[in-house]
Design a protein around this motif. Structure first.
Motif, mmCIF file in Angstrom:
data_model
loop_
_atom_site.group_PDB
_atom_site.id
_atom_site.type_symbol
_atom_site.label_atom_id
_atom_site.label_comp_id
_atom_site.label_asym_id
_atom_site.label_seq_id
_atom_site.Cartn_x
_atom_site.Cartn_y
_atom_site.Cartn_z
ATOM 1 N N GLY A 78 2.636 -14.977 -4.433
ATOM 2 C CA GLY A 78 2.583 -13.621 -3.671
ATOM 3 C C GLY A 78 1.774 -13.246 -4.580
ATOM 4 N N LEU A 79 1.387 -13.091 -5.568
ATOM 5 C CA LEU A 79 0.507 -12.589 -6.762
ATOM 6 C C LEU A 79 -0.879 -13.194 -6.213
ATOM 7 C CD1 LEU A 79 -0.435 -10.917 -9.271
ATOM 8 C CD2 LEU A 79 0.358 -12.086 -10.045
ATOM 9 N N VAL A 80 -0.799 -14.309 -5.566
ATOM 10 C CA VAL A 80 -2.106 -15.496 -5.993
ATOM 11 C C VAL A 80 -2.135 -15.329 -4.438
ATOM 12 C CG1 VAL A 80 -3.096 -17.923 -5.389
ATOM 13 C CG2 VAL A 80 -1.045 -17.289 -7.500
ATOM 14 N N ALA A 81 -1.934 -15.200 -3.792
ATOM 15 C CA ALA A 81 -2.239 -14.459 -2.365
ATOM 16 C C ALA A 81 -3.247 -13.184 -2.270
ATOM 17 C CB ALA A 81 -1.167 -14.362 -1.359
ATOM 18 N N VAL A 82 -2.597 -11.900 -3.019
ATOM 19 C CA VAL A 82 -2.863 -10.761 -3.086
ATOM 20 C C VAL A 82 -4.401 -10.604 -4.151
ATOM 21 C CG1 VAL A 82 -2.766 -7.827 -4.275
ATOM 22 C CG2 VAL A 82 -0.410 -9.603 -3.002
ATOM 23 N N ILE A 83 -4.673 -11.402 -5.250
ATOM 24 C CA ILE A 83 -5.466 -11.577 -5.847
ATOM 25 C C ILE A 83 -6.494 -12.299 -4.613
ATOM 26 C CG2 ILE A 83 -6.697 -12.516 -7.950
ATOM 27 C CD1 ILE A 83 -3.748 -13.297 -8.976
ATOM 28 N N LEU A 84 -6.473 -13.122 -4.147
ATOM 29 C CA LEU A 84 -7.649 -13.813 -3.454
ATOM 30 C C LEU A 84 -7.948 -12.955 -1.599
ATOM 31 C CD1 LEU A 84 -6.507 -17.222 -2.827
ATOM 32 C CD2 LEU A 84 -8.050 -15.848 -4.892
ATOM 33 N N GLY A 120 1.644 -12.784 1.076
ATOM 34 C CA GLY A 120 2.111 -12.063 0.347
ATOM 35 C C GLY A 120 2.976 -10.962 0.419
ATOM 36 N N ALA A 121 3.919 -11.200 1.698
ATOM 37 C CA ALA A 121 4.811 -10.308 2.267
ATOM 38 C C ALA A 121 5.933 -10.979 2.240
ATOM 39 C CB ALA A 121 4.577 -9.072 3.793
ATOM 40 N N PRO A 158 6.435 -1.575 -5.411
ATOM 41 C CA PRO A 158 5.249 -1.769 -5.190
ATOM 42 C C PRO A 158 4.566 -2.421 -3.719
ATOM 43 C CG PRO A 158 4.408 -1.161 -7.362
ATOM 44 C CD PRO A 158 6.187 -1.902 -7.000
ATOM 45 N N SER A 159 5.637 -4.318 -3.515
ATOM 46 C CA SER A 159 5.572 -4.588 -2.851
ATOM 47 C C SER A 159 5.483 -4.217 -1.440
ATOM 48 C CB SER A 159 5.602 -5.691 -3.936
ATOM 49 O OG SER A 159 6.930 -5.619 -3.023
ATOM 50 N N ILE A 160 6.389 -3.442 -1.219
ATOM 51 C CA ILE A 160 6.761 -3.960 0.004
ATOM 52 C C ILE A 160 5.867 -2.533 1.017
ATOM 53 C CG2 ILE A 160 8.635 -3.021 1.732
ATOM 54 C CD1 ILE A 160 11.072 -3.046 -0.415
ATOM 55 N N PRO A 161 5.927 -1.102 0.250
ATOM 56 C CA PRO A 161 4.919 -0.160 1.815
ATOM 57 C C PRO A 161 3.499 -0.527 1.454
ATOM 58 C CG PRO A 161 5.178 0.227 -0.562
ATOM 59 C CD PRO A 161 6.173 -0.695 -0.531
ATOM 60 N N MET A 162 3.310 -0.829 0.482
ATOM 61 C CA MET A 162 1.654 -1.507 -0.699
ATOM 62 C C MET A 162 1.069 -2.456 0.791
ATOM 63 S SD MET A 162 0.163 -0.165 -3.842
ATOM 64 C CE MET A 162 0.369 1.034 -4.463
#
Length: 571
Positions: free
Chosen positions: A551-557, A276-277, A378-382
């Motif tokens: 990246g979104l798919v990776a985060v969902i999983l 995701g990163a 939000p993606s960088i810090p989270m």
């Protein structure tokens, strides 16, 4: 003395946070501030054309390559010691850059500056986990993402102002007074923040890591602009990367003190967070880098005005970072915030790709960039904090630097992909569309320079002005009954035997007709140029959308772990 830094008074925590944010601002700013000062540096130091890209490449390659090493050192010797070392090294290198006396010296000093920047970046993102609990972190982590985004976006603007008002030397010297303010503050207020009392440095692993990462980054930095993807230099670097990577993996699995703990990637959650990163990092720079270029080439904006067009992206990034952090803290987990944000980023990037067209109001582009910022912010810090939260406190520095390493690797790969798309579409577009226009109307008789490459700015007004001067000169030669040269006849568009039958009125009419034809030709080529640029940037944003979607798919999983369970797992 407080043994657990999380038990420090809140006022002291915030002061430490302030020092870390200023340090981060310095390190992130120098990734982009040099871009607008580059022409002045190139002129004063007589840079060869083939060396120009090394002003940025040297910094980014060494910064990315040494991140994991500094992260490991901060775990062993404490955050404060590494942060102070990084700040001093960064400032020293900045002074050397300002005093550079040749292209080689500047490139070497920029590389040294990148090493100092890596020490800062590897430390500051770990500080949030050092001094705050999982429940508190989202409230403050957004500040780091905001500072990183703001410094990246305003870097070219600040560099342009300093270069115009003073000189390019101040692009580097501006770091010195800021360091003078923040360094005593960090030494006084920040505790050592050391979580391990023993350990050793894996020098072999560090060398193998550098041997892997530096050639890898050079491949993406130099291809395809300098070398074709399938060329001897690139293939040699690919071979070096594969050999060094194999040796690095074998060595890291056997050593007791690895630079990067490869067992972290055995965990499915950590792998997904890293993916995701990487993908969101790859998409992050698409607007920052290519929209200013688009505004200069299509809208004829100055570099400063083009930079202002991207400023709303900053506002979106900052607003999203702050709001998402507070929302995640209130909810008690990251995914319910990060998934909608990345989904919004996918839609926003797709909207830019589908709706960008020549002639639309420039403010409408700024509005859409603001929406892109809201989604990507939000993606960088989270994602960084999610990776840090997945390990115990003894590995915070290593994981923090690994997260920064993965993100910057994504930046580099993303820029290489976008650059390839831009070059390919402009080459084909101007090679087909531009050539057809030129071929149909024949402007070859004009002595007009259109730029060294298809990516250069196509200045139609300058070309038309040059054409008018050439035809005015031809008209003067005819009126003065001077003998016309072959070039004059080509410009006039008549054969010698036809010229002998033409009177003054006919000649003037022919000149007027040829000038009108030339203006039409130049206008058509300019339109083709702008349309091709628009197609390229639309494709770049579409590619960025695909990256964010991955990246979104990776985060969902990623399996969700509430903040309340994290602290128990990590102790």
């Amino acid at each position: 003395m407080i043994n657990d830094p999380r038990l420090m008074p809140l006022a002291q925590k915030r002061l430490i946070l302030l020092g870390a944010l200023v340090s981060l601002f310095l390190a992130a700013l120098d990734q982009t501030i040099v871009s607008t000062a580059t022409p002045a540096i190139v002129r004063d130091l007589a840079f060869p054309t083939s060396w120009i890209t090394w002003l940025t490449t040297a910094f980014l390659v060494l910064s990315t390559a040494t991140l994991p090493i500094w992260g490991k050192l901060s775990d062993l010797y404490g955050r404060r010691n590494i942060l102070v070392t990084g700040l001093l090294l960064f400032c020293f290198a900045s002074v050397l850059c300002a005093l550079a006396f040749s292209p080689l010296s500047m490139v070497l000093f920029r590389a040294l500056q990148g090493i100092g920047s890596a020490a800062i970046l590897s430390t500051v993102f770990a500080l949030v986990s050092d001094i705050f609990t999982p429940q508190e972190r989202p409230r403050y982590q957004g500040l780091f993402g905001s500072v990183f985004a703001v410094s990246s976006v305003i870097g070219p603007w600040v560099g342009g102002i300093l270069t115009d008002m003073a000189s390019w030397h101040w692009v580097f010297l501006v770091n010195v007074p800021i360091l003078a303010l923040v360094l005593p503050f960090i030494l006084k207020k920040m505790p050592p923040l050391r979580h391990r009392n023993s350990g050793s440095i894996d020098f072999t692993g560090a060398v193998l890591l550098l041997a892997t990462v530096i050639p890898l980054l050079l491949i993406f930095a130099l291809a395809p602009a300098r070398y074709a993807w399938i060329s001897v230099p690139v293939l040699i670097m690919v071979a070096i990367v594969l050999l060094a990577l194999t040796a690095f993996i074998v060595h890291e699995r056997r050593t007791d003190e690895p630079i990067i703990d490869l067992m972290l990637f055995a965990d499915k959650s950590f792998r997904l967070m890293a993916l995701g990163a990487f993908f969101t990092g790859g998409a992050f720079l698409c607007a920052i880098v290519f929209i200013p270029l688009y505004m200069v080439n299509v809208y004829d904006f100055s570099a400063t005005r083009a930079g202002v067009t991207v400023m709303p992206l900053t506002f979106g990034l900052v607003a999203a970072n702050v709001a998402s952090g507070r929302l995640a803290s209130h909810i008690g987990s990251y995914k319910p915030v990060l998934i909608p944000a990345l989904s919004f980023a996918v839609v926003s990037l797709l909207a830019v790709s589908l709706t960008l067209n020549v002639g639309q109001p420039h403010w409408s582009i700024s509005v859409r960039l603001f929406l892109v910022g809201l989604g990507l912010g939000p993606s960088i810090p989270m994602l960084t904090q999610m990776m840090i939260n997945s390990v115990n406190r003894q590995k915070i520095g290593m994981v923090s630097s690994t997260a920064a390493f993965v993100r910057q690797l994504g930046n580099t790969v993303g820029l290489a992909v976008f650059g390839t798309i831009l070059t390919s579409i402009l080459t084909v577009g101007m090679g087909i569309g531009g050539a057809s226009v030129l071929g149909q109307t024949d402007t070859a008789h004009l002595s007009i320079e259109t730029g060294a490459s298809v990516t250069s700015h196509f200045d139609a007004d300058k070309m038309i002005a040059t054409a008018k001067k050439q035809y005015a000169h031809l008209s003067s030669r005819i009126q003065n009954r001077q003998t016309l040269t072959t070039a004059d006849l080509q410009l006039l568009g008549v054969e010698p035997e036809v010229l002998a039958t033409m009177d003054a009125a006919a000649l003037n009419a022919q000149i007027h007709l040829r000038l009108e034809q030339t203006e039409t030709q130049i206008f058509e080529v300019a339109q083709t140029f702008k349309a091709t640029w628009t197609k390229a940037v639309k494709t770049i944003f579409l590619t960025a959308m695909v990256m964010v979607l991955c990246g979104l798919v990776a985060v969902i999983l990623i399996p969700e772990i509430p903040f309340k369970e994290l602290e128990q797992r990590r102790e």
